[in-house]
Design a protein around this motif. Structure first.
Motif, short mmCIF file in Angstrom:
data_model
loop_
_atom_site.label_atom_id
_atom_site.label_comp_id
_atom_site.label_asym_id
_atom_site.label_seq_id
_atom_site.Cartn_x
_atom_site.Cartn_y
_atom_site.Cartn_z
N CYS A 1 8.66 -15.55 3.01
CA CYS A 1 10.10 -15.41 3.27
C CYS A 1 10.89 -15.93 2.07
O CYS A 1 10.78 -17.09 1.71
CB CYS A 1 10.51 -16.19 4.52
SG CYS A 1 12.31 -16.24 4.71
N MET B 1 13.92 -16.59 1.69
CA MET B 1 15.01 -17.51 2.00
C MET B 1 14.50 -18.80 2.62
O MET B 1 15.30 -19.67 2.98
CB MET B 1 16.01 -16.84 2.96
CG MET B 1 16.51 -15.49 2.50
SD MET B 1 17.19 -15.50 0.84
CE MET B 1 18.67 -16.45 1.14
N ARG C 1 15.85 -9.85 5.06
CA ARG C 1 15.12 -9.16 3.98
C ARG C 1 13.91 -8.38 4.52
O ARG C 1 13.34 -7.57 3.81
CB ARG C 1 14.61 -10.17 2.95
CG ARG C 1 15.68 -11.00 2.33
CD ARG C 1 16.40 -10.27 1.24
NE ARG C 1 17.14 -11.22 0.43
CZ ARG C 1 16.64 -11.76 -0.67
NH1 ARG C 1 15.46 -11.43 -1.09
NH2 ARG C 1 17.36 -12.63 -1.33
N GLY C 2 13.47 -8.74 5.69
CA GLY C 2 12.46 -7.93 6.35
C GLY C 2 11.02 -8.13 5.91
O GLY C 2 10.14 -7.39 6.33
N CYS D 1 9.15 -10.58 6.75
CA CYS D 1 8.40 -11.11 7.89
C CYS D 1 8.05 -10.00 8.87
O CYS D 1 6.97 -10.01 9.45
CB CYS D 1 9.17 -12.23 8.56
SG CYS D 1 10.82 -11.76 9.08
N LEU E 1 11.75 -19.33 7.63
CA LEU E 1 10.74 -19.37 8.70
C LEU E 1 9.97 -20.68 8.67
O LEU E 1 9.73 -21.25 7.61
CB LEU E 1 9.76 -18.21 8.55
CG LEU E 1 10.34 -16.81 8.67
CD1 LEU E 1 9.27 -15.78 8.37
CD2 LEU E 1 10.92 -16.60 10.05
N CYS F 1 18.29 -16.99 7.19
CA CYS F 1 17.73 -15.63 7.15
C CYS F 1 18.75 -14.63 6.63
O CYS F 1 19.92 -14.67 6.97
CB CYS F 1 17.27 -15.20 8.54
SG CYS F 1 16.71 -13.48 8.57
N ASP F 2 18.26 -13.75 5.77
CA ASP F 2 19.12 -12.79 5.11
C ASP F 2 18.74 -11.36 5.50
O ASP F 2 19.19 -10.41 4.89
CB ASP F 2 18.98 -12.99 3.60
CG ASP F 2 20.25 -12.65 2.86
OD1 ASP F 2 21.27 -12.43 3.52
OD2 ASP F 2 20.20 -12.59 1.63
N PRO G 1 14.97 -10.03 11.87
CA PRO G 1 13.80 -10.02 12.74
C PRO G 1 14.15 -10.45 14.16
O PRO G 1 14.89 -11.41 14.36
CB PRO G 1 12.87 -11.05 12.08
CG PRO G 1 13.79 -11.99 11.38
CD PRO G 1 15.00 -11.19 10.97
#
Ligand code: SF4
Lengths: 71, 197
Positions: free
Chosen positions: A59, A61, A14-15, A17, A64, A11-12, A33
């Protein structure tokens, strides 16, 4: 019960989700998140399964995953 | 009827180029990690994907139209192997090359959850090769080459992609400028402001 697994190594923040799953996820101060219920692997309520699948697919990356139906 | 195929093939090629331009620009917008063009992040990502799939549809139409067009006499071979065509082999080869690259990008994207993020991303970089190749193909091979409207379309597309790449390479593209200040916990911000005075 389906659960949403977040792979923190990928996870990076990025928002995407949190945009798609507002009911379950909140952004922390760095954009990562956080499950609103405070768990590491939040349960996905049935009405949100579709939205959760969208979050997984968007997502960037691939962080998820939906796991298990072992209720 | 035969003319219809010919016009359809040409038109769909131009539409595909415009769509690919949108795809590249939105892809860069998505990579910036911020809402872009007034869309939330997930929507930028969705429109990027859907425009790409639509471009594939138009490209398939473009190729099928030419395969069946008695004038173009495209062989099936030419659709897969670049630079061996009968007609303007180099320019036509760019089209074939672009098609092959796009196929690789789209297929790996659809399978990315199985491939893993590294392999997928590696192939996705090919987009930066695919788009200029498609542009060159249109300018050098099309029956409409040299017309003002194809030049205008191509130049507009080129301007859009050049601007996006310029933005991508600029210092301000930085990962998440919108979030930069949020990297500091809000509770600490007043203290930072004090310290920087
Ligand atoms: S969409 Fe993926 S990378 Fe972005 S915050 Fe959510 S899990 Fe992390």
């Amino acid at each position: 019960m389906t659960r949403l697994h977040i792979d923190w190594t990928l996870c990076d923040g990025r928002g995407l989700c949190t945009e798609l799953l507002e009911e379950m996820l909140a952004e922390d101060d760095w954009g990562f998140p956080l499950a609103r219920d405070g768990s590491a692997e939040p349960a996905v309520p049935a009405p949100l399964e579709n939205a959760a699948a969208h979050a997984v697919s968007r997502c960037p990356m691939l962080a998820l995953r939906l796991v298990g139906r072992t209720s | 009827m035969t003319d219809a195929l010919w016009y359809f093939a040409r038109g769909s090629g131009v539409v595909a180029l415009v769509l690919l331009t949108v795809v590249v620009v939105l892809g860069i917008g998505a990579r910036s990690g911020r809402p872009a063009f007034g869309l939330p992040r997930f929507a930028v990502s969705l429109v990027h994907r859907n425009a790409a799939l639509l471009a594939v549809v138009f490209l398939v139409g473009h190729v099928i139209g030419l395969l069946f067009d008695p004038y173009a006499q495209l062989r099936f071979f030419d659709v897969v192997v670049p630079f061996v065509g009968n007609y303007r082999p180099v320019w036509q080869g760019f089209g074939t090359l672009g098609l092959d690259l796009l196929a690789a990008i789209v297929i790996t994207s659809l399978l990315r959850h199985r491939l893993g993020v590294r392999a997928w991303r590696a192939v996705h970089w090919l987009a930066y090769l695919c788009w200029p190749v498609a542009l060159l193909h249109g300018l050098g091979n099309g029956a409409d080459r040299g017309t003002w409207w194809l030049w205008a379309t191509s130049l507009t597309c080129a301007a859009a992609v050049t601007a996006a790449i310029g933005w991508r390479l600029s210092a301000t593209f930085d990962r998440f400028p919108a979030r930069a200040e949020r990297r500091v916990a809000p509770r600490l911000r007043p203290h930072l402001e004090e310290a920087s005075r």
